[in-house]
Structures are given as structure tokens and as C-alpha cells.
Design a protein around this motif. Structure first.
Motif, PDB file in Angstrom:
ATOM      1  N   GLU A 133       0.843  -1.202   0.000  1.00  0.00           N
ATOM      2  CA  GLU A 133       0.000   0.000   0.000  1.00  0.00           C
ATOM      3  C   GLU A 133       0.879   1.253   0.000  1.00  0.00           C
ATOM      4  OE1 GLU A 133      -3.459   0.361   0.121  1.00  0.00           O
ATOM      5  OE2 GLU A 133      -3.560  -1.778  -0.312  1.00  0.00           O
TER       6      GLU A 133
ATOM      7  N   LEU B 203       4.140   3.067 -11.015  1.00  0.00           N
ATOM      8  CA  LEU B 203       2.724   3.056 -11.356  1.00  0.00           C
ATOM      9  C   LEU B 203       2.545   2.080 -12.504  1.00  0.00           C
ATOM     10  CD1 LEU B 203      -0.124   4.733 -11.098  1.00  0.00           C
ATOM     11  CD2 LEU B 203       0.502   5.140 -13.439  1.00  0.00           C
TER      12      LEU B 203
ATOM     13  N   VAL C 185      -8.772   0.848 -17.708  1.00  0.00           N
ATOM     14  CA  VAL C 185      -7.417   0.595 -17.226  1.00  0.00           C
ATOM     15  C   VAL C 185      -7.468   0.546 -15.711  1.00  0.00           C
ATOM     16  CG1 VAL C 185      -5.060   1.457 -17.152  1.00  0.00           C
ATOM     17  CG2 VAL C 185      -6.472   1.930 -19.127  1.00  0.00           C
ATOM     18  N   GLU C 186      -6.755  -0.404 -15.164  1.00  0.00           N
ATOM     19  CA  GLU C 186      -6.639  -0.408 -13.719  1.00  0.00           C
ATOM     20  C   GLU C 186      -5.277   0.174 -13.366  1.00  0.00           C
ATOM     21  OE1 GLU C 186      -7.692  -3.143  -9.928  1.00  0.00           O
ATOM     22  OE2 GLU C 186      -7.056  -4.171 -11.730  1.00  0.00           O
ATOM     23  N   LEU C 187      -5.267   1.211 -12.553  1.00  0.00           N
ATOM     24  CA  LEU C 187      -4.002   1.828 -12.169  1.00  0.00           C
ATOM     25  C   LEU C 187      -3.583   1.270 -10.826  1.00  0.00           C
ATOM     26  CD1 LEU C 187      -4.616   5.547 -13.094  1.00  0.00           C
ATOM     27  CD2 LEU C 187      -3.527   3.786 -14.444  1.00  0.00           C
ATOM     28  N   ARG C 188      -2.377   0.732 -10.764  1.00  0.00           N
ATOM     29  CA  ARG C 188      -1.899   0.166  -9.515  1.00  0.00           C
ATOM     30  C   ARG C 188      -0.757   1.028  -8.996  1.00  0.00           C
ATOM     31  NH1 ARG C 188      -4.006  -5.190  -8.527  1.00  0.00           N
ATOM     32  NH2 ARG C 188      -2.948  -4.771  -6.582  1.00  0.00           N
ATOM     33  N   TYR C 189      -1.012   1.644  -7.859  1.00  0.00           N
ATOM     34  CA  TYR C 189       0.039   2.405  -7.197  1.00  0.00           C
ATOM     35  C   TYR C 189       0.351   1.718  -5.874  1.00  0.00           C
ATOM     36  CZ  TYR C 189       2.517   6.640  -5.741  1.00  0.00           C
ATOM     37  OH  TYR C 189       3.474   7.535  -5.350  1.00  0.00           O
ATOM     38  N   ASP C 190      -0.064   0.473  -5.743  1.00  0.00           N
ATOM     39  CA  ASP C 190       0.120  -0.238  -4.475  1.00  0.00           C
ATOM     40  C   ASP C 190       1.041  -1.437  -4.661  1.00  0.00           C
ATOM     41  OD1 ASP C 190      -1.600  -1.651  -6.059  1.00  0.00           O
ATOM     42  OD2 ASP C 190      -2.882  -2.330  -4.444  1.00  0.00           O
TER      43      ASP C 190
ATOM     44  N   GLY D 133      -4.346   3.949  -3.724  1.00  0.00           N
ATOM     45  CA  GLY D 133      -3.393   2.927  -4.136  1.00  0.00           C
ATOM     46  C   GLY D 133      -3.762   2.221  -5.425  1.00  0.00           C
TER      47      GLY D 133
ATOM     48  N   ILE E 176      -6.707   2.088  -8.381  1.00  0.00           N
ATOM     49  CA  ILE E 176      -7.948   2.626  -8.918  1.00  0.00           C
ATOM     50  C   ILE E 176      -8.199   2.073 -10.309  1.00  0.00           C
ATOM     51  CG2 ILE E 176      -7.793   4.748  -7.561  1.00  0.00           C
ATOM     52  CD1 ILE E 176      -6.909   6.180 -10.047  1.00  0.00           C
TER      53      ILE E 176
END
Lengths: 574, 449
Positions: free
Chosen positions: A156, A169, A204-209, B178, B180
Motif C-alpha cells: 500500500e 505506477l 485501465v486499472e491503475l496500480r500504485y500499491d 493505491g 484505482i
């Protein structure tokens, strides 16, 4: 055994893995190959090989940019390649420097037979890699252009494992196909995504985790891609290159997120320290020192109560030690406090030491009363209050995460260092000014001397005025001369360092207050002199007196008189 | 869609031979609503009221009219009719063009469990390849871009048209959530459940925006990320601190403050939040729902369960779908399926999967397949109809073949015509022996020729 596993075993070709041992980051005071760097007292390569071996890999190729003989020796000594174990072959690649170079070398040697795991020597992963391989094969059956499946671990945005200044990202489609791969600037306010990317599919799925352990499954087609594109140096270059030239190259990539499994990378100092803590806290189980990953670094026993992993011959005094890994022959004195530390072999820690998150390599000595956290001490370092050669990490780079514990403790450590530097600076400046006044040295030469000791002690520019003022204003008392003569002589120096900025003026007043703390009567006299010599301006003085001057000074009759005079003078001039 | 709504209010277009407005009204009736406020344009009021009265609903339908000449946005229209002052209950705002088989009860439950300030209803869009009568248009239809988190929290709602080449996502959102999901194939059902605080803001003087979808909702969704949107406990009466200086914060207008004025401190709610062990973000350092007071959620229906009849394509698609008995069951639950109205004088037995309205005359040798035919039509002998939507009072002369056509009210089609994928305007007469495909046949065009 589930039927899916049998499929792997049925494959005729040998399951291969390639470990890329590229050059170590210059953060580390270590000249050997990356694989021999010790993480919690165990060589990094052994973590990597254990993980591959558990996944049923039969042959592992280690492509080493340097130190291949040492690696070869270690692989032999640690028992890899013995009958029944995974075969490990170390390939020396002289002249190769980067990940890309080593991949080109791999292509030139034509050593790959089919799908293979690709990882770096600093990858620490406890995940079962077989589902990753199956997923890659299923993807390839569906999409003929798929060449790589990249593995990522979940973390996270506030996670401690996110040590990179530029965070990853990843944009994926519902199928797991990678559509975007960026390292984001920490100060960026917005992320711009091409609209076409979003509209071409259902979204689109954005993953910043995610954190990137640099682990992937590649098809046979991957090494030639590196040969065709000489500009690919890092793995990120490769990923971005494939995305950018998707139309030309026609290759696609997929992402696999490891669920509830540990995977990280110790490639920079912050990530090395973070991973050390994870190993100590046993997130990486079964990849922990007490499990004997190889035949070299073995013999660790776990003290379950305090979570201390230690080899034989370790002596711990009456100290508070918890969550540590301690190597053979180390001695810890009394009244110490050690938390989340890795201590190498034959280290000596004297009494009253307080360490947190520290990594000490072999034969370090920590002198009495030393206190610091989150640092790395290379082999044979002697750490004492006055001589600290350790390498620390600034944790503040981490984004919003407010980890007050680590931050404050680190500040303490730094404050302790700074005091020494300031004392040095103060003493040096005082020496040269006293000598200068006695021998009537030109003030320009004195300025040069002050500047050189300022840089030597690394004093921030905004604090120089404070310390120089302190020295100059203290000199009359030290030399037992009338303030008027002394200040008149050093007027050019004061004018130079106190300058025009109001912050510097305040510093000067602060110094005055400090210097005259014992004899406040002098304060008014000196202030008048400073005012007359145009070093300080009336506005600043009045403002300072009304807002921040100490009680002692306020009550001084002379002082009040002077301020009143200043105020009336000001009004008149208005 | 314009071609159809020139002569008839959209809400009265027949879907499965019932005016469109019946679907949302019957949905509300089924779920136990007693009273519904309907907003119409003044010029259409009489016609709509007449049609609604004929539907035989038990609901108390109250009509409110707005002047066509005022050209009001939805939010303005809501303000005009909000005659009851501040409301204490949640409000549902929906368009007349939603046909859905989803349970309203479930949606309201979802809205209440999440404690949402606003819940919006979405469903997968109909495929772009859906065939449409009339010329093939190359204009790309506008798409909604819906940004959701993994719990379907609604983070952004914009339209693809509003962006040039790039879509910009605020880093704050990424850092907070985190993970989306940007969805580009969801249709906004124009069905919103609004918390009374949000509703009271929309109808208050402080809201100066006109359009609900275009301005007001994006504004409300954006307020989720305002620094004012933090749970304030009674113990700490301090203003919530700003963690970092953000330009967006500085730009935070008076409007934000005005908006949060409606979110007064609710002591009971705060206590509930405080002592509730539930946290939908167990991995994060935040409390439940990330400590936000205002939160917007999306309710997402499965594919094929809902239609928003605001384009020709969706209008044709819903008419096609409803002809299947199982779909009729889903969308028009309370009404029994009557394929051919008993009052019809039908002389053919070759009617398959079709609907025929009252008082329609069908001649001998007529073949009808997958059509819906309105009331008081005359279909002469040896006509073949397939995949057509035929509205009321249409006359089709003998020997004509119509495939995938849409025939508006009181049109007249001559003998031995052959039309494919054509749209025939209301009251228009198609001359005999016309052969045409993918055209709009309209009186306006003819007169210019």
C-alpha cells in the motif's frame, strides 16, 4: 500433488532460471559481486537460489558482471550443484556492466531452451513461483505475442517497503496485460494518461500499491530483444521499450500480482535496510538465517522469546536485545538497547549502546555510549561518538507516511553529530580570529580561513552568521580588551557574515544574547556599537527586543534606554 | 435520437408497446413508493399526463412543469420543483429513460450500508456494433470515464469529450487509494440516490451550477478529497489540519465551504463511527472509509440488465431484447406478456416473437418476425416484417418487405416497397415500390428535394 504440477514435471525441457548479478549500487561499501553481499548475515545469492530451488528449477545460470570466481567458489562451498540439488552455473561476463549487457551476453551464449525465470541477485522472494510459470504459459497460449509475465508484490502507498524515491505506477487491462509502466515523480500533482489507452478497451486499472521485486518469467524471445535494442540498459528500459514500440515489436507483457506473499529487492541502501528488517521480523520465512539456506552461513539458532537469531559463541551482557540477528563470536556489553539490528561476526559492542535498525558487518566495534539508528557500518568499522563512519539513510524521502518513531530517533542521531561539527567550527574560528587580532592579520585572509573551516565542517549557510557572531562578540571577554576596539577591528567580518538578511540579523542578536548571558550590562554597550557600525538596523533591533529578547535583557535599564532612544530616533526620522 | 423525439416526447416512445416512462414508474410502484414527482416541459405536459393517466398506475404522480424557453439544466429544474424546503430523507433522482431489471431495494440497501452521500447507478454499455436504422454515422459516441476504487467508491466522473489527448488523475487520489480502476465502458443510468444533505445543497441557493451530470455531480465527487471532508469528533474541536500544502487546497473555493456547511456535525453518526470495529481498508492506516464524511459510491449492474434509452442504438436494442419472453419477465415484471392484442383482426398465423397492439389490422399472408407493432396500424396482405419497430397508426400497403426498420407514428408505406435499416419519420408517406437501405425517410428532406 495437483494435476497442474504434473504438467510442469512432464515437460521435457529443463526448467531454467537466469540470475543477473549486475553491478552493485555505489551506496554499498562492498567491492565483490552483488550475490555475495550479506543480508542478515546470509549471502543474497542464497536467498535467490533457495527460492528458485523451491520452485522446482533444475538449472540456474548466474550471469555475473564481476567477481565470478568468488561466486563460483561460494556456490561450490554452499553445496549447490551437489547430487540432488539444483544445478548452478556461474557465467563470467567481463566488460558487461548493466542488466541489459548481461542479457545480451545471455543471448550470445544461446543457453536458454524455453520459458525461464529472470531475476536479479538481490531479489528476495518467498512466493511459490510455479503459479507464475503456469500463468505465463496460459497467457502465451491465449496471446501469441506475450513474451514476459512480470511479478509484483503488494505494498500500500504508506508501506515501509516503499523506499524508492520514484514509485512505480502500473496500468493493466482486465486480462493482466501491462498498458502503462511509469516511475512517478514524487512531487507530481497529476498523472497524465493517454486517452487512447483508456478508450481502447473497457478500461485501465491503475496500480500504485505495488513494489517491484524485479522478478519475471520470460519466453525464449526475450534475450534476442535485448540484442536487437542496444539501448536497453535496465529492466525498466526493456519494459518501457516494449510498451513504446508495441506497434513495431509487437510484443505484449502481462503482470502477475503475488497475493499475500513476500517479494522485495535489496538493490539500494534504503531497500537493503528495509529488507533486513523484514528478514529479522521473519516476513521472509522460510528464508531466514536459522533455516540454513546454504552450507556456508549456518548454525543460527532462534531465541523465540526475544526473536534473536544467533550463532554460537555470542555473548550478551545485561542488555535489552530484541529482534536481532547476531553472528559468531560477537560480544554485547551491559546496559545496551538493540532493536532490529543485524550484527556480523566477531563484533564488539561496548556498554550503553543504543542501536535501532542498524546493520553491522563483520568485526565492527561500537564504543561506549554510541547511539544511532538506521545505518550500515561496513567491515571493521569503529563507531564512537566522535568518529562515526557509518552510512545512514534518510528516511524522510518516503512520501506522506508519518512514521514518527523512526524520524525522531534519526533526528536525535543527527543532532548528536551536528553538535560536534559546530563545536569544531566554533573553536577553529575562535582560534583564527584571536590569532588574527593579535597579529593584525588582514580581515580578508580571515574570511578565507572562516570559509574553509565552514566547508570542512559542513555548516549550513544560514547558520554561519550565528556562529561567527558568537565568536566575534565573545572575543572582547576572551581577550580582555575593550569591546569597542575588538568590534571595530572585526567590523568587515561582521558586515560580511551578518549581511542584510533579517534572519542573519536575528542570528547576530541571538548570539549577542547568548554571549552576554552572564553580564547583561555589556549587552546594551555592544548593541549600541553594532548599531553605530551599521551592522544592525534599528528596525530589526526594535522588533527583536519587543518580540524575542529574553527577560534578563528587557529588565536592563541601559538596554531599555537604548531601545527608547532608537524608537524616538525612528519616529523623528519619519 | 432527434429523429424520433421531434414529434413525440422521449418518455412516450414505445418500448415493447408501452410508453417508456412506464418502466421507471412501475419500478418505483413495485418497490412501494407512494408518490412520485415528474418534471416535464410545459409544452409536453398535457400529452405526458394523458399518457401516464392511461397507464393505470396506483402511484400518486405529481407533475411539475418547467418552461421550455428557459432552457434549464437538471439541477435548475430540481431547484424549481423543490417546493418542500429542506428534506429529511434521502432522495432518488432518475431519468425517464431507464429500463432495468435491478432491484431498487438492493440499491437503496447498498446506499445505506456504505453511508454514501451519493450513489450513482452504472451498467456496462451496449456494444458499439449494435445495428441502427438510418445512415451509418461515424461520429464516435461520447463515453463516460468512471474512476472507481476496489470497493466501487466513485472517485471521478468525467466524459471522454472533456479531455484532449490525456486524462489527468490527481496524485492525491492515487496516493490515498493505491489502486484505482478507470472504466470507459460503463453507462451512467442517470439514477442517483442522494443523501438529504447533498440534496439540500443541490436545491439551495449556494449551488450555482445548472447541469446535474456535467457540473454538480463532478463537484460533489471532487469534494471527497477536500481537507474539510474529515470526520470531526466532538473531543477535538480543532479544525482538521492540512497535511501538506496543496495548490488544490489553496484554490478551494467558498463553494467547498458552502457545501460542507450542509454536513453539520452529527454526534450520533460520529459515535457510531468511533465505536464501529468495521474498516473496509484494513491494510491502511486510515479508519473506515478512509475517515471521509462524504463518500460517493457506484452501484454497478451486470451486463444486459439495464438500458438507458437515450440513443437510437439503445432504443432499438431494448426493443429487440424485450421481445424475448424471459426478458419481458425481467423488465416488465408486473405486466403479463400479451403477444397479440385480442382486439386485433389478424388473419395470419405467421407471427413469431412479436408484439402487436390493440385495434391493429393484419391482412392475409403476412409474415411477422421479431417486431413490435403499435396500436391502430393496418398491415395489408403479403407484407413481410422482420426486426422492425412500428409505432401507432402506421399503414403498410400490400407486398412490402421491411427489415430492421423503425417506422414512426402514422407513417404510410406504399405497395411493394423494400426497405432495409431505414427510419421513417412520423406521418410520412413512402411512395410505392421504394427500395432503400440505411436511410432516413423524412418529410423534411422530401420537401427540400
Amino acid at each position: 500433488m495437483p494435476p497442474k504440477d504434473k504438467e510442469i514435471l512432464k515437460e521435457k525441457e529443463v526448467l531454467q532460471a537466469v540470475v543477473v548479478d549486475d553491478l552493485l549500487s555505489t551506496d554499498f561499501p562492498f567491492s565483490g559481486p552483488k550475490g555475495l553481499l550479506r543480508l542478515a548475515n546470509v549471502r543474497l545469492l542464497d536467498y535467490t537460489l533457495s527460492c528458485l530451488s523451491a520452485a522446482g528449477v533444475e538449472q540456474t545460470l548466474v550471469y555475473a558482471a564481476q567477481g565470478s570466481e568468488q561466486l563460483q567458489e561460494h556456490v561450490r562451498a554452499s553445496g549447490w550443484g551437489e547430487p540432488g540439488a539444483m544445478a548452478v552455473q556461474v557465467v563470467a561476463c567481463q566488460g558487461s556492466l548493466t542488466f541489459g549487457d548481461l542479457m545480451r551476453e545471455l543471448d550470445a551464449r544461446n543457453a536458454i531452451q524455453g520459458d525461464f525465470f529472470l531475476l536479479t541477485a538481490d531479489t528476495v522472494c518467498t512466493a511459490d513461483l510455479r503459479p507464475l510459470l503456469l500463468r505465463h504459459r496460459a497467457t502465451c497460449a491465449r496471446d501469441k505475442n506475450a513474451v514476459v509475465t512480470l511479478a509484483f508484490a503488494q505494498a500500500e502507498p504508506q508501506h515501509a517497503a516503499r523506499t524508492e524515491p520514484k514509485q512505480l505506477l502500473l496500468g493493466t487491462a482486465a486480462s493482466g496485460r501491462v498498458l502503462a509502466h511509469q516511475r512517478l515523480d514524487p512531487d507530481a500533482r497529476n498523472l497524465d494518461l493517454p486517452l487512447d489507452l483508456i478508450l481502447q478497451g473497457p478500461g485501465v486499472e491503475l496500480r500504485y500499491d505495488l513494489s517491484d521485486p524485479c522478478l519475471a518469467v520470460c519466453s525464449l524471445a526475450v534475450p534476442p530483444i535485448f540484442s536487437d535494442n542496444f539501448d536497453f540498459q535496465t529492466r525498466d528500459d526493456f519494459v518501457r521499450g516494449l510498451l513504446l514500440n508495441e506497434d513495431i515489436l509487437g510484443h505484449t507483457m502481462y503482470a502477475h500480482i503475488l497475493q499475500d506473499e513476500y517479494a522485495s529487492r535489496a538493490h539500494s541502501l534504503p531497500s537493503y535496510l528495509a529488507t533486513s528488517v523484514d528478514v529479522i521480523r521473519r516476513w521472509t520465512f522460510p528464508l531466514t538465517p536459522d533455516v540454513s539456506l546454504s552450507q556456508v552461513d549456518r548454525g543460527y539458532r532462534l531465541d523465540v522469546v526475544f526473536n534473536i537469531c544467533k550463532q554460537s559463541d555470542v555473548s550478551i551482557g545485561r542488555s535489552d536485545v530484541e529482534d536481532c540477528v547476531i553472528g559468531e563470536g560477537s560480544v554485547i556489553g551491559d546496559n545496551c538497547r538493540l532493536r532490529l539490528c543485524v550484527i556480523g561476526k566477531n563484533c564488539v559492542i561496548h556498554d550503553d549502546v543504543d542501536l535501532c535498525g542498524a546493520v553491522l558487518w563483520d568485526q565492527c566495534v561500537v564504543k561506549k555510549g554510541f547511539k544511532k539508528s538506521h545505518f550500515l557500518a561496513p567491515e571493521r568499522t569503529v563507531l564512537s561518538k566522535n568518529n562515526d563512519k557509518s552510512i545512514s539513510v534518510k528516511v524522510e524521502e518516503r512520501m506522506d507516511s508519518v512514521d514518527s518513531d523512526t524520524d525522531s530517533s534519526e533526528d536525535e542521531g543527527e543532532a548528536a553529530d551536528e553538535v560536534d561539527e559546530y563545536e569544531n567550527f566554533f573553536n577553529e574560528v575562535q582560534d583564527s580570529l584571536e590569532r588574527g587580532f593579535g597579529e593584525k592579520v588582514n580581515t580578508d585572509d580571515l574570511v578565507v580561513e572562516i570559509n574553509s573551516s565552514r566547508f570542512a565542517n559542513d555548516i549550513p549557510a544560514n547558520e554561519v552568521s550565528l556562529w561567527v557572531s558568537k565568536v566575534v562578540l565573545g572575543l572582547p571577554a576572551a581577550l580582555k580588551k575593550p569591546p569597542k576596539d575588538v568590534l571595530a577591528y572585526f567590523r568587515p567580518i561582521l558586515r560580511k557574515y551578518v549581511g542584510k538578511a533579517s534572519a542573519d540579523h536575528l542570528n547576530c542578536l541571538l548570539a549577542l544574547e547568548e554571549v552576554t548571558a552572564e553580564g547583561p550590562a555589556e549587552a546594551a554597550k555592544m548593541l549600541t556599537l553594532l548599531y553605530q557600525m551599521d551592522v544592525l538596523e534599528e528596525d530589526t533591533i526594535v522588533e527583536w527586543f519587543e518580540e524575542s529578547a529574553g527577560q534578563q535583557l528587557r529588565q536592563q535599564a541601559n538596554m531599555r534606554k537604548f531601545i527608547e532612544w532608537l524608537q524616538t530616533a525612528e519616529e523623528e526620522s519619519d | 435520437m432527434r429523429d424520433l423525439t421531434n414529434n413525440k416526447p422521449k418518455c412516450l416512445l414505445p418500448v415493447g408497446n408501452i410508453p417508456l416512462i412506464w418502466y421507471p414508474l412501475s419500478l418505483l410502484e413495485r418497490e412501494g413508493f407512494k408518490e412520485v414527482n415528474v418534471i416535464t416541459l410545459d409544452v409536453q405536459h398535457a400529452e405526458v399526463k394523458k399518457a401516464v393517466d392511461k397507464l393505470g398506475l396506483k402511484l400518486d404522480v405529481k407533475f411539475h412543469t418547467i418552461r421550455e424557453s428557459d432552457d434549464l439544466g437538471t439541477a435548475d429544474a430540481l431547484k424549481k420543483v423543490a417546493i418542500y424546503g429542506e428534506w429529511k430523507e434521502d432522495v432518488i433522482v432518475m431519468g425517464c429513460d431507464l429500463v432495468t431489471d435491478q432491484s431498487l431495494d438492493e440499491m437503496i440497501k447498498l446506499h445505506r450500508t456504505t453511508g454514501a452521500g451519493m450513489s450513482a447507478f452504472f451498467f456496462p454499455s451496449i456494444p458499439e456494433s449494435t445495428s441502427v436504422p438510418g445512415p451509418k454515422s461515424k461520429i464516435r459516441t461520447d463515453r463516460d470515464l468512471v474512476v472507481l476504487d476496489k470497493h466501487n467508491r466513485l472517485l471521478m466522473l468525467t466524459s471522454a469529450m472533456d479531455h484532449d489527448e490525456n486524462m489527468s488523475v490527481r496524485m492525491r487520489i492515487l496516493k490515498k487509494f493505491g489502486r484505482i480502476d478507470i472504466k470507459s465502458r460503463l453507462t451512467d443510468g442517470h439514477f442517483y440516490i442522494l443523501d438529504n444533505r447533498v440534496w439540500n445543497f443541490i436545491i439551495s441557493e449556494e449551488n450555482s451550477d445548472m447541469s446535474l451530470k456535467g457540473e454538480v455531480l463532478p463537484f460533489i465527487i471532487k469534494q471527497q478529497f477536500s481537507h474539510l471532508n474529515k470526520v470531526v469528533h466532538k473531543e477535538s474541536k480543532v479544525e482538521p489540519k492540512r497535511l501538506s500544502v496543496d495548490i488544490d487546497d489553496e484554490q478551494e473555493t467558498e463553494e467547498t465551504h458552502k457545501f460542507f456547511k450542509h454536513f453539520t456535525l452529527d454526534e450520533l453518526q460520529n459515535l457510531t463511527d468511533l465505536y464501529n470495529g468495521y474498516n473496509n481498508h484494513p491494510d491502511s492506516t486510515y479508519g473506515r472509509y478512509l475517515d471521509d464524511r462524504l463518500r460517493c459510491f457506484a452501484i454497478i449492474a451486470p451486463s444486459g440488465s439495464s438500458f438507458k434509452v437515450n440513443t437510437l442504438a439503445s432504443y432499438c436494442e431494448v426493443n429487440r431484447q424485450i421481445l424475448l419472453a424471459e426478458n419481458w419477465e425481467r423488465f416488465a415484471k408486473s405486466k403479463p406478456l400479451v403477444r397479440v392484442d385480442p382486439s386485433c383482426g389478424s388473419k395470419t398465423k405467421k407471427i413469431e416473437s412479436s408484439l402487436v397492439g390493440a385495434n391493429t389490422q393484419i391482412g392475409e399472408g403476412v409474415k411477422i418476425e421479431k417486431c413490435s407493432i403499435g396500436s391502430s396500424c393496418i398491415v395489408e396482405q403479403n407484407v413481410t416484417l422482420s426486426g422492425c419497430i412500428i409505432m401507432d397508426g402506421v399503414t403498410i400497403k400490400e407486398g412490402t418487405v421491411l427489415t430492421d426498420c423503425l417506422i414512426s407514428d402514422k407513417a404510410n408505406i406504399g405497395t411493394n416497397c423494400d426497405l432495409k435499416s431505414c427510419l421513417v419519420d412520423a406521418k410520412f408517406s413512402v411512395p410505392s415500390k421504394t427500395e432503400s437501405s440505411s436511410k432516413i425517410l423524412s418529410g423534411v428532406l422530401m420537401s427540400t428535394e
